[in-house]
Design a protein around this motif. Structure first.
Motif, PDB file in Angstrom:
ATOM      1  N   MET A 257      50.572 113.690 -73.067  1.00 16.50           N
ATOM      2  CA  MET A 257      51.446 112.726 -73.076  1.00 16.50           C
ATOM      3  C   MET A 257      51.912 113.166 -72.014  1.00 16.50           C
ATOM      4  SD  MET A 257      54.494 112.294 -76.021  1.00 16.50           S
ATOM      5  CE  MET A 257      54.626 112.602 -77.311  1.00 16.50           C
ATOM      6  N   VAL A 258      52.038 112.071 -71.087  1.00 21.35           N
ATOM      7  CA  VAL A 258      52.026 112.009 -70.022  1.00 21.35           C
ATOM      8  C   VAL A 258      53.262 110.993 -68.996  1.00 21.35           C
ATOM      9  CG1 VAL A 258      50.465 110.155 -69.448  1.00 21.35           C
ATOM     10  CG2 VAL A 258      51.456 112.007 -67.194  1.00 21.35           C
ATOM     11  N   HIS A 259      54.242 111.732 -68.117  1.00 18.83           N
ATOM     12  CA  HIS A 259      55.222 110.905 -67.999  1.00 18.83           C
ATOM     13  C   HIS A 259      55.225 109.961 -66.997  1.00 18.83           C
ATOM     14  CE1 HIS A 259      57.548 114.559 -68.703  1.00 18.83           C
ATOM     15  NE2 HIS A 259      59.343 113.364 -68.844  1.00 18.83           N
ATOM     16  N   THR A 260      55.580 108.469 -67.479  1.00 23.96           N
ATOM     17  CA  THR A 260      55.716 107.483 -67.465  1.00 23.96           C
ATOM     18  C   THR A 260      56.507 105.919 -66.900  1.00 23.96           C
ATOM     19  OG1 THR A 260      54.386 105.031 -67.568  1.00 23.96           O
ATOM     20  CG2 THR A 260      55.418 105.746 -69.653  1.00 23.96           C
ATOM     21  N   THR A 261      56.748 105.256 -66.408  1.00 22.29           N
ATOM     22  CA  THR A 261      57.841 105.084 -65.888  1.00 22.29           C
ATOM     23  C   THR A 261      58.443 103.605 -66.533  1.00 22.29           C
ATOM     24  OG1 THR A 261      58.423 105.584 -63.734  1.00 22.29           O
ATOM     25  CG2 THR A 261      59.661 103.446 -64.169  1.00 22.29           C
ATOM     26  N   GLY A 262      59.341 102.714 -66.983  1.00 21.62           N
ATOM     27  CA  GLY A 262      59.360 101.952 -67.916  1.00 21.62           C
ATOM     28  C   GLY A 262      59.837 100.336 -67.092  1.00 21.62           C
ATOM     29  N   SER A 263      58.597  99.646 -67.094  1.00 22.22           N
ATOM     30  CA  SER A 263      58.942  97.989 -66.578  1.00 22.22           C
ATOM     31  C   SER A 263      59.628  97.051 -67.317  1.00 22.22           C
ATOM     32  CB  SER A 263      56.871  97.507 -66.438  1.00 22.22           C
ATOM     33  OG  SER A 263      56.208  98.555 -66.430  1.00 22.22           O
ATOM     34  N   PHE A 264      59.744  97.230 -68.516  1.00 24.89           N
ATOM     35  CA  PHE A 264      61.154  96.386 -68.824  1.00 24.89           C
ATOM     36  C   PHE A 264      61.898  96.463 -69.755  1.00 24.89           C
ATOM     37  CE2 PHE A 264      56.184  95.830 -70.103  1.00 24.89           C
ATOM     38  CZ  PHE A 264      55.872  94.635 -68.726  1.00 24.89           C
ATOM     39  N   ASN A 265      62.796  95.550 -70.267  1.00 24.69           N
ATOM     40  CA  ASN A 265      64.203  95.917 -71.163  1.00 24.69           C
ATOM     41  C   ASN A 265      63.672  94.878 -72.581  1.00 24.69           C
ATOM     42  OD1 ASN A 265      66.488  96.894 -72.356  1.00 24.69           O
ATOM     43  ND2 ASN A 265      67.274  95.089 -72.073  1.00 24.69           N
ATOM     44  N   LEU A 266      63.327  95.698 -73.489  1.00 25.70           N
ATOM     45  CA  LEU A 266      62.279  94.305 -74.692  1.00 25.70           C
ATOM     46  C   LEU A 266      64.666  94.226 -75.176  1.00 25.70           C
ATOM     47  CD1 LEU A 266      60.373  97.474 -76.110  1.00 25.70           C
ATOM     48  CD2 LEU A 266      59.870  96.021 -74.683  1.00 25.70           C
ATOM     49  N   VAL A 267      64.210  92.701 -75.376  1.00 27.30           N
ATOM     50  CA  VAL A 267      65.307  92.068 -76.487  1.00 27.30           C
ATOM     51  C   VAL A 267      64.325  91.160 -76.878  1.00 27.30           C
ATOM     52  CG1 VAL A 267      66.822  90.121 -75.205  1.00 27.30           C
ATOM     53  CG2 VAL A 267      65.997  92.107 -73.480  1.00 27.30           C
ATOM     54  N   ALA A 268      65.787  91.319 -78.527  1.00 29.32           N
ATOM     55  CA  ALA A 268      65.104  90.132 -79.199  1.00 29.32           C
ATOM     56  C   ALA A 268      65.633  88.998 -78.542  1.00 29.32           C
ATOM     57  CB  ALA A 268      66.147  90.498 -80.697  1.00 29.32           C
ATOM     58  N   PRO A 269      65.095  87.773 -80.263  1.00 28.65           N
ATOM     59  CA  PRO A 269      65.304  86.380 -79.129  1.00 28.65           C
ATOM     60  C   PRO A 269      66.910  85.901 -78.941  1.00 28.65           C
ATOM     61  CG  PRO A 269      64.096  86.463 -80.616  1.00 28.65           C
ATOM     62  CD  PRO A 269      64.613  87.853 -80.888  1.00 28.65           C
ATOM     63  N   ASP A 270      68.142  87.190 -80.043  1.00 31.76           N
ATOM     64  CA  ASP A 270      69.108  86.376 -79.624  1.00 31.76           C
ATOM     65  C   ASP A 270      70.268  87.087 -78.558  1.00 31.76           C
ATOM     66  OD1 ASP A 270      69.240  89.503 -80.682  1.00 31.76           O
ATOM     67  OD2 ASP A 270      70.666  89.085 -82.639  1.00 31.76           O
ATOM     68  N   GLY A 271      68.974  88.465 -77.983  1.00 33.06           N
ATOM     69  CA  GLY A 271      69.931  88.339 -76.375  1.00 33.06           C
ATOM     70  C   GLY A 271      69.968  89.974 -76.776  1.00 33.06           C
ATOM     71  N   SER A 272      69.886  90.918 -78.060  1.00 27.32           N
ATOM     72  CA  SER A 272      70.905  91.775 -78.012  1.00 27.32           C
ATOM     73  C   SER A 272      68.806  92.895 -77.554  1.00 27.32           C
ATOM     74  CB  SER A 272      70.882  92.413 -80.106  1.00 27.32           C
ATOM     75  OG  SER A 272      69.830  91.759 -80.659  1.00 27.32           O
ATOM     76  N   TRP A 273      69.605  94.582 -77.244  1.00 27.80           N
ATOM     77  CA  TRP A 273      68.320  95.084 -76.733  1.00 27.80           C
ATOM     78  C   TRP A 273      67.787  95.872 -77.904  1.00 27.80           C
ATOM     79  CZ3 TRP A 273      70.490  98.767 -72.807  1.00 27.80           C
ATOM     80  CH2 TRP A 273      70.613  98.181 -71.701  1.00 27.80           C
ATOM     81  N   ILE A 274      66.632  95.570 -78.046  1.00 32.63           N
ATOM     82  CA  ILE A 274      65.278  96.581 -78.973  1.00 32.63           C
ATOM     83  C   ILE A 274      65.140  97.506 -78.073  1.00 32.63           C
ATOM     84  CG2 ILE A 274      63.172  96.645 -79.845  1.00 32.63           C
ATOM     85  CD1 ILE A 274      63.566  93.497 -80.274  1.00 32.63           C
ATOM     86  N   TRP A 275      65.601  98.845 -79.292  1.00 29.74           N
ATOM     87  CA  TRP A 275      65.557 100.652 -78.163  1.00 29.74           C
ATOM     88  C   TRP A 275      63.725 101.033 -78.317  1.00 29.74           C
ATOM     89  CZ3 TRP A 275      69.667 101.181 -75.130  1.00 29.74           C
ATOM     90  CH2 TRP A 275      70.530 100.599 -75.768  1.00 29.74           C
TER      91      TRP A 275
END
Length: 343
Positions: A257-275
């Motif tokens: 494993m190696v550290h990385t930085t997130g690029s997005f916020n994953l979101v469901a079609p109803d606008g709720s977050w997908i963790w």
């Protein structure tokens, strides 16, 4: 006289003979020898040994059976055919989950406090009389069965052979155990819902673009997130900073494993977050296909990029860029983005 390179398989043969002869003492001796010689076994021995032990597993006494299943799992990790070894292990896992659930229910009905932790409490033989032999033994050996099952489920060929329906049976029993105890195993739970060759529509809200992709063997959404950034940012389709090649390789099939930085916020079609802590199966299905929206990250996120399951090969492929009309049609299913606590 056997050479030093075939002593493990000799021990396997001795164990088989002892099982067929119903000789507990000889089984115990051969069992010890197999564990002692495993580390020096050749890949050919492990391949042959895993198959032979899987063939005889149903005839092994319940006491040592779970330990033999763990050894079969180790043989698979060493090169034995997982498709050949999996049926007996997964069948026993399903039975063990049922029996462990029965133990938890009986223990709760007895109203004698918290159920014992097998890692902290030694098995008292008197419990067999009060709670039943199979339920009690399954409660104490459940971790072995989960470990052995995971060794099988990390292989796509096994997941394909058993299909969704086969894994669903085990998942339902695992969830039933979780409802009456704290023995729900996150790793096993995630392995039972891994998606293979699963199509997914990905929409990037900022650029208004859409993509048809396909995912296989992705254990959690941290892994998915990294592979999405590689395919879309690294592929030049959307702006942003792509993850390092090393991080991407570790999310596919490279160890570590190696550290990385997130690029997005994953979101469901109803606008709720997908963790990120969840799995790709959390992504809702719309018109028969999973639909995911990518929004800007609300705050910086970093994590160790890699595979949730070290022996599971993961992949995410971009099949094609959607046309403007296709993208607009999919965006009709999408609501405005929400915060993590919005209703």
């Amino acid at each position: 006289m056997s050479s030093t390179t075939d002593r493990f398989i000799d021990a396997v043969f001795d164990f088989e003979r002892a099982v067929h002869a119903q000789d507990p003492q000889a089984q115990q001796q051969a069992h010890k020898e197999m564990h002692r010689l495993y580390e020096s076994a050749t890949p050919a021995e492990l391949s042959q040994g895993g198959k032979r032990l899987a063939d005889v597993l149903a005839d092994v006494q319940q006491g040592p059976r779970s330990s033999i299943a763990v050894l079969i799992g180790a043989c698979v990790e060493g090169g034995a055919d997982p498709v050949v070894c999996a049926p007996s292990v997964l069948a026993n896992l399903a039975v063990s989950l049922d029996d462990a659930t029965e133990f938890a229910q009986r223990w709760a009905a007895a109203d004698v406090g918290d159920a014992p932790d097998p890692e902290q409490v030694e098995l008292d033989p008197e419990l067999f009389e009060y709670f039943g032999f199979a339920p009690t033994l399954s409660w104490w050996t459940l971790d072995d069965w989960s470990r052995a099952g995971l060794a099988m489920l990390q292989h796509k060929a096994v997941r394909q052979k058993f299909g969704h329906a086969g894994r669903e049976i085990i998942r339902e029993r695992h969830d039933a155990l979780g409802e009456v105890s704290d023995r729900w195993d996150k790793c096993l739970g995630y392995a039972l819902i891994v998606l293979d060759d699963e199509p997914i529509i990905v929409l990037h809200r900022e650029t208004g673009t859409g993509y048809t992709m396909r995912m296989t063997g992705i254990g959690d959404n941290f892994q998915l997130h990294t592979l999405l950034a590689d395919a879309l940012i690294g592929g030049g389709h959307i702006p942003g900073e792509a993850p390092a090649a090393e991080a991407v390789a570790m999310c596919r099939d490279m160890p570590g494993m190696v550290h990385t930085t997130g690029s997005f916020n994953l979101v469901a079609p109803d606008g709720s977050w997908i963790w990120n802590e969840g799995t790709p199966s959390d992504i809702p299905v719309v018109d028969g296909t999973r639909l995911l929206v990518l929004d800007p990250p609300p705050y910086p996120r970093t994590w160790p990029a890699g595979r949730f399951f070290p022996d599971m090969v993961g992949d995410l492929t971009l099949e094609r860029v959607l046309t403007e009309a296709e993208t607009a049609a999919w965006f009709q299913h999408v609501s405005p983005a929400k915060g993590p606590t919005d209703d």
